[in-house]
Design a protein around this motif. Structure first.
Motif, PDB file in Angstrom:
ATOM      1  N   MET A 284       1.057  -1.169   0.048  1.00  0.00           N
ATOM      2  CA  MET A 284      -0.026  -0.123   0.128  1.00  0.00           C
ATOM      3  C   MET A 284       0.725   1.236   0.133  1.00  0.00           C
ATOM      4  N   LEU A 285       0.277   2.365  -0.702  1.00  0.00           N
ATOM      5  CA  LEU A 285       0.909   3.344  -0.464  1.00  0.00           C
ATOM      6  C   LEU A 285      -0.165   4.657  -0.110  1.00  0.00           C
ATOM      7  N   ILE A 286      -0.018   5.481   0.629  1.00  0.00           N
ATOM      8  CA  ILE A 286      -1.114   6.519   1.039  1.00  0.00           C
ATOM      9  C   ILE A 286      -0.462   7.587   0.640  1.00  0.00           C
ATOM     10  N   LEU A 287      -0.877   8.453  -0.526  1.00  0.00           N
ATOM     11  CA  LEU A 287      -0.525   9.233  -1.116  1.00  0.00           C
ATOM     12  C   LEU A 287      -1.246  10.740  -0.594  1.00  0.00           C
ATOM     13  N   GLY A 288      -0.385  11.735  -0.070  1.00  0.00           N
ATOM     14  CA  GLY A 288      -0.851  12.882   0.369  1.00  0.00           C
ATOM     15  C   GLY A 288      -1.668  13.671  -0.624  1.00  0.00           C
ATOM     16  N   GLU A 289      -1.497  13.618  -1.884  1.00  0.00           N
ATOM     17  CA  GLU A 289      -2.422  14.187  -2.739  1.00  0.00           C
ATOM     18  C   GLU A 289      -3.755  13.656  -2.898  1.00  0.00           C
ATOM     19  N   GLU A 290      -3.695  12.203  -2.881  1.00  0.00           N
ATOM     20  CA  GLU A 290      -5.116  11.583  -2.772  1.00  0.00           C
ATOM     21  C   GLU A 290      -5.891  11.740  -1.603  1.00  0.00           C
ATOM     22  N   VAL A 291      -5.362  11.881  -0.448  1.00  0.00           N
ATOM     23  CA  VAL A 291      -5.938  12.257   0.680  1.00  0.00           C
ATOM     24  C   VAL A 291      -6.473  13.658   0.700  1.00  0.00           C
ATOM     25  N   ALA A 292      -5.796  14.689   0.365  1.00  0.00           N
ATOM     26  CA  ALA A 292      -6.296  16.048   0.276  1.00  0.00           C
ATOM     27  C   ALA A 292      -7.437  15.996  -0.722  1.00  0.00           C
ATOM     28  N   LEU A 293      -7.158  15.453  -2.114  1.00  0.00           N
ATOM     29  CA  LEU A 293      -8.398  15.672  -2.876  1.00  0.00           C
ATOM     30  C   LEU A 293      -9.554  15.157  -2.326  1.00  0.00           C
ATOM     31  N   SER A 294      -9.671  14.002  -1.842  1.00  0.00           N
ATOM     32  CA  SER A 294     -10.699  13.291  -1.181  1.00  0.00           C
ATOM     33  C   SER A 294     -11.283  13.874  -0.130  1.00  0.00           C
ATOM     34  N   LYS A 295     -10.431  14.604   0.599  1.00  0.00           N
ATOM     35  CA  LYS A 295     -10.655  15.131   2.149  1.00  0.00           C
ATOM     36  C   LYS A 295     -10.916  14.059   2.946  1.00  0.00           C
ATOM     37  N   LEU A 296      -9.959  13.217   2.796  1.00  0.00           N
ATOM     38  CA  LEU A 296      -9.990  11.737   4.022  1.00  0.00           C
ATOM     39  C   LEU A 296      -9.536  12.338   5.481  1.00  0.00           C
ATOM     40  N   THR A 297     -10.391  11.752   6.239  1.00  0.00           N
ATOM     41  CA  THR A 297      -9.984  12.122   7.687  1.00  0.00           C
ATOM     42  C   THR A 297      -8.999  11.092   8.172  1.00  0.00           C
ATOM     43  N   ILE A 298      -8.375  11.174   9.274  1.00  0.00           N
ATOM     44  CA  ILE A 298      -7.607  10.257   9.909  1.00  0.00           C
ATOM     45  C   ILE A 298      -8.490   8.664  10.058  1.00  0.00           C
ATOM     46  N   PHE A 299      -9.555   8.997  10.309  1.00  0.00           N
ATOM     47  CA  PHE A 299     -10.617   7.717  10.488  1.00  0.00           C
ATOM     48  C   PHE A 299     -10.645   6.996   9.154  1.00  0.00           C
ATOM     49  N   ASP A 300     -10.842   7.859   8.048  1.00  0.00           N
ATOM     50  CA  ASP A 300     -10.844   7.124   6.819  1.00  0.00           C
ATOM     51  C   ASP A 300      -9.688   6.378   6.356  1.00  0.00           C
ATOM     52  N   ILE A 301      -8.343   7.313   6.352  1.00  0.00           N
ATOM     53  CA  ILE A 301      -7.301   6.214   6.479  1.00  0.00           C
ATOM     54  C   ILE A 301      -7.169   4.945   7.067  1.00  0.00           C
ATOM     55  N   THR A 302      -7.418   5.197   8.380  1.00  0.00           N
ATOM     56  CA  THR A 302      -7.367   3.850   9.241  1.00  0.00           C
ATOM     57  C   THR A 302      -7.835   2.842   8.735  1.00  0.00           C
ATOM     58  N   LYS A 303      -9.426   3.180   8.315  1.00  0.00           N
ATOM     59  CA  LYS A 303     -10.379   2.325   7.869  1.00  0.00           C
ATOM     60  C   LYS A 303      -9.756   1.635   6.367  1.00  0.00           C
ATOM     61  N   GLN A 304      -9.383   2.360   5.760  1.00  0.00           N
ATOM     62  CA  GLN A 304      -8.849   1.903   4.404  1.00  0.00           C
ATOM     63  C   GLN A 304      -7.753   0.831   4.723  1.00  0.00           C
ATOM     64  N   ILE A 305      -6.801   1.107   5.570  1.00  0.00           N
ATOM     65  CA  ILE A 305      -5.757   0.384   6.183  1.00  0.00           C
ATOM     66  C   ILE A 305      -6.182  -1.018   6.546  1.00  0.00           C
ATOM     67  N   CYS A 306      -7.256  -0.761   7.675  1.00  0.00           N
ATOM     68  CA  CYS A 306      -7.651  -1.911   8.019  1.00  0.00           C
ATOM     69  C   CYS A 306      -8.569  -2.946   7.405  1.00  0.00           C
ATOM     70  N   ASP A 307      -9.120  -2.449   6.208  1.00  0.00           N
ATOM     71  CA  ASP A 307      -9.839  -3.080   5.249  1.00  0.00           C
ATOM     72  C   ASP A 307      -9.047  -3.971   4.348  1.00  0.00           C
ATOM     73  N   ALA A 308      -7.764  -3.470   4.209  1.00  0.00           N
ATOM     74  CA  ALA A 308      -6.771  -4.232   3.459  1.00  0.00           C
ATOM     75  C   ALA A 308      -6.140  -4.988   4.159  1.00  0.00           C
ATOM     76  N   VAL A 309      -5.892  -5.138   5.437  1.00  0.00           N
ATOM     77  CA  VAL A 309      -5.377  -5.957   6.573  1.00  0.00           C
ATOM     78  C   VAL A 309      -6.229  -7.086   6.351  1.00  0.00           C
ATOM     79  N   GLN A 310      -7.605  -6.901   6.526  1.00  0.00           N
ATOM     80  CA  GLN A 310      -8.563  -7.938   6.662  1.00  0.00           C
ATOM     81  C   GLN A 310      -8.783  -8.758   5.388  1.00  0.00           C
TER      82      GLN A 310
END
Length: 618
Positions: A284-310
């Motif tokens: 996985m790569l968490i790109l700052g530009e993607e996060v800024a464009l989609s206005k992802l919160t700290i919880f959105d990113i955490t969920k994204q990683i957790c879903d990938a782990v699962q």
């Protein structure tokens, strides 16, 4: 006490072999004659900012592009410079140390001595503070001998990164006058070259004869624009980090029980992280530009990683590698707002230990939610450009902890039925920036040093040394110079067509283009990277052999030869002029008028301020 700067190094056998390598020069820089062709006057990428920049830089805005020509080039209006009086030039390291910086000095020294052995190159010892204090070291063959093709900035050293305040600019002006410098070469990134542009304008206004030249040297890879394809140091840092990441990937695959969270350098932009992902294939790569464009919160990113782990656990995979750029924390809306509030309190003189009690209710709630180690790091005094001390904020540990907490919750509630989540964290920040430079960075920096002399010989002020066509061999590189003001933009209040330009013009960091070919390549491979463990090891940095001449994906995938296209356009315009002359047929004239009217209409629409793509939000 004697300074350590300029002292010969004790070199290993590998370093000695590196020091013996002599980069080749493109044909346009060979010989003792400087041939320069000037193009049309320049503007800036955002038309609505043009009046702001032209007012701020009346002496240096709108200067023409310069192309340096090979001896065989037949250009009737080229300026041919055969007389080279002795020159006094100063060079200063302004930005953070970047592999290849020493070769800029070597290339510049070589060029001034080739054209006149009586010319003198002075290095300012201790970066900009050395410039202000006029601490110099004369560069000689003996001084350079053990620094050729070597990493670091320890030939001259560096201190503060800016020449910005009135006091600093005046000190630089005084130093250049006192030392009777014909040229001052500033080596650095976006901040340093913005300062170089202001210095050039000030010198021109003060009628100081010293010409200011910038060189794009920053491993962040964010000094990219239509004139600059890549920066010195980016290739090396990405190669070194990619091997380290690959080693960790193989370790994860071998043990099959750890998730590695790796933070990489990249302040305003994620170029290093993106390139390293393409070279090493982490999960996985968490790109700052993607996060800024989609206005992802700290919880959105955490969920994204957790879903990938699962999802991986469902395939019996309990390991993985996640890349995080250090600037990610400023891309997350709520954390950026919190940092801005903290920095505002710093600026008001509130003591660090009292800041938490002065936060607004929402900021206080977020602050208290964060782990204690992150709270402490967020309270650090901001950098000179008012950004957070990103290298000190352990974002990788924050997300590792948040993911672990969430996975434990899912396990407790029966949502996740896999093995316990285990994380190991790394920050690959300083391991690469002092590396021996790659062959590409050695060549690129050396050639840029030569171009700096050509710029000065042509009497140009406020320019950056540029090379295009870089993905091809050195003998096909196109060398030139572009005005620093043509690279400037003005920050805006919003993305909309009516956005108001604010602040001073500057060269701003270029972020990852989410519509570009490099990002598209990542998106094509992201799902297979995530689930299939396609780990790739590019191997150690090579100076010769099959891997020595491999270029970064960032450079190879994009088709960036802007300077070449400008020249091609000029050739077409010249052909039109030669075909459509008074006396030509009515049919030819009608065809020309129709075609030119259509082209003009399209270009007018594209160049109006409301046309998308040029607005740079705060």
């Amino acid at each position: 006490m004697e300074s350590d700067f300029g002292v010969p190094r004790e070199l290993s056998e590998l370093q000695k072999k590196r020091a013996e390598y002599h980069p080749e020069l493109p044909p346009c820089l060979q010989g003792t004659t400087v041939r320069v062709e000037f193009g049309d006057s320049t503007t800036c990428a955002d038309p609505s900012s043009e009046h702001v920049i032209s007012r701020a830089f009346p002496h240096t805005f709108g200067q023409p592009l310069a192309h340096f020509l090979r001896a065989t080039a037949k250009v009737h209006d080229a300026q041919i410079i055969t007389e080279h009086p002795p020159m006094r030039v100063g060079v200063v390291f302004c930005g953070r140390q970047s592999p290849g910086g020493h070769n800029v000095v070597w290339g510049l020294y070589s060029a001034i001595k080739i054209h006149n052995p009586d010319s003198i190159l002075l290095g300012f010892v201790g970066g900009t503070e050395g410039l202000f204090a006029q601490r110099t070291l004369e560069i000689t063959d003996e001084v350079l001998a053990t620094y050729k093709n070597q990493g670091g900035y320890d030939l001259l050293g560096r201190t503060v990164d800016q020449i910005r305040t009135t006091e600093q600019v005046n000190a630089a002006l005084t130093a250049c006058r006192d030392l009777k410098l014909d040229g001052l070469v500033i080596v650095g990134g976006v901040t340093s070259n913005s300062d170089a542009a202001q210095l050039a304008e000030t010198f021109a206004e003060a009628k100081c004869p010293t010409k200011v030249v910038g060189v794009p040297v920053t491993f962040y890879g964010d000094l990219k624009n239509q004139f600059v394809e890549t920066d010195v140091g980016f290739d090396t840092v990405c190669r070194v980090n990619s091997q380290l990441i690959s080693n960790v990937c193989i370790d994860a695959l071998s043990a099959e029980k750890y998730y590695y969270f790796i933070r990489l350098m990249g302040r305003k932009a994620s170029h290093v992280a993106l390139e390293c992902a393409l070279q090493s294939h982490p999960n996985m790569l968490i790109l700052g530009e993607e996060v800024a464009l989609s206005k992802l919160t700290i919880f959105d990113i955490t969920k994204q990683i957790c879903d990938a782990v699962q999802a991986r656990a469902e395939k019996e995979k309990y390991h993985g590698v996640v890349l995080i750029p250090e600037g990610l924390i400023e891309s997350i809306p709520e954390l950026y707002a919190l940092l801005q509030e903290i920095h505002g309190l710093h600026n008001q003189g509130i003591l660090t230990e009292n800041i938490s009690s002065h936060l607004s209710p929402w900021a206080s709630a977020l602050f208290e939610f964060l782990p204690p180690f992150i709270r402490k790091q967020l309270l650090l005094h901001p950098e000179s450009d008012d950004s957070a001390q990103l290298s000190q904020i352990e974002t990788e540990k924050l997300f590792a902890q948040l993911v672990e907490t969430e996975m434990n919750r899912r396990m407790k509630e029966g949502i996740y039925k896999g093995k316990k989540f285990n994380a190991i964290c790394h920050f690959f920040g300083y391991q690469a920036r002092g590396s021996l430079p790659s062959k590409f960075d050695c060549d690129y920096a050396y050639v840029l040093g030569h171009i700096c002399y050509h710029i000065l010989a042509a009497g140009l002020n406020g320019y950056m040394a540029t090379i295009t066509n870089l993905k091809h061999p050195v003998n096909k590189w196109r060398c030139g110079a572009a005005p620093l003001t043509a690279m400037m933009t003005v920050k805006r209040y919003s993305r909309g067509p009516g956005a108001t330009p604010i602040g001073k013009p500057a060269i701003h960091p270029s972020t990852v283009d989410l519509k570009g070919k490099v990002y598209e390549l990542l998106r094509q491979k992201a799902s297979s990277f995530l689930m299939d463990d396609l780990y790739r090891n590019p191997g150690p940095l090579q100076f010769e052999g099959p891997g020595a001449d491999v270029k970064t994906y960032t450079l190879s995938v994009e088709d960036q030869d802007y300077m070449g296209r400008i020249k091609k356009l000029q050739e077409y315009l010249d052909k039109v002029k030669s075909i459509v002359k008074p006396g030509c047929s009515q049919d030819v004239l009608k065809a020309a008028l129709s075609s030119m009217a259509s082209v003009t209409e399209v270009l007018l629409v594209m160049s109006t301020p409301s046309f998308g793509g040029h607005h740079q939000p705060l």
